[in-house]
Design a protein around this motif. Sequence first.
Motif: not given
Length: 143
Positions: A11-12, A99-105, A107-109, A135-136
């Motif tokens: 997760x990033x 998977x890409x999740x909108x999180x705060x301002x 994205x959590x991948x 990913x880095x």
Amino acid sequence: MTVLHSTFSLERSYPVPPERVFAAWADPAAKARWFVPDGTHGLDFRVGGTETVDARGPDGTVLSVVSTYHDIVPDRRIVYSTTLSGGEVLATVSVTTVELHEENDGTRLVLTEQGTFLDGAEKPQWREQGTGDWLARLGDALK
């Protein structure tokens, strides 16, 4: 002859919206900048499309990576399968879900890979480390 199965998830969080993260995967020039620091890259980003990478390993072995895209939901999900060969030897076959999740301002991948590692040609911990490295680089490219 050995077969090793392994699954890992990474997760990033990136401080940009999912649309920007998705675009970094979908645009051939953008993806080449962070995904393939050395070697050649081709990308046909569509369901049924392929991605290819040809490079050299640390010992000079020719590495060939071929991925096929099976599911693409813009700004949300990417699913693909990949083969990695060293020279003429098939080393791994894997299925990856991004998977890409909108999180705060941002994205959590969440990237999950299920791999089949053949005859010790590659080790799961090498794949997980290499995936973490790119990913880095994706994070650096999104700055």
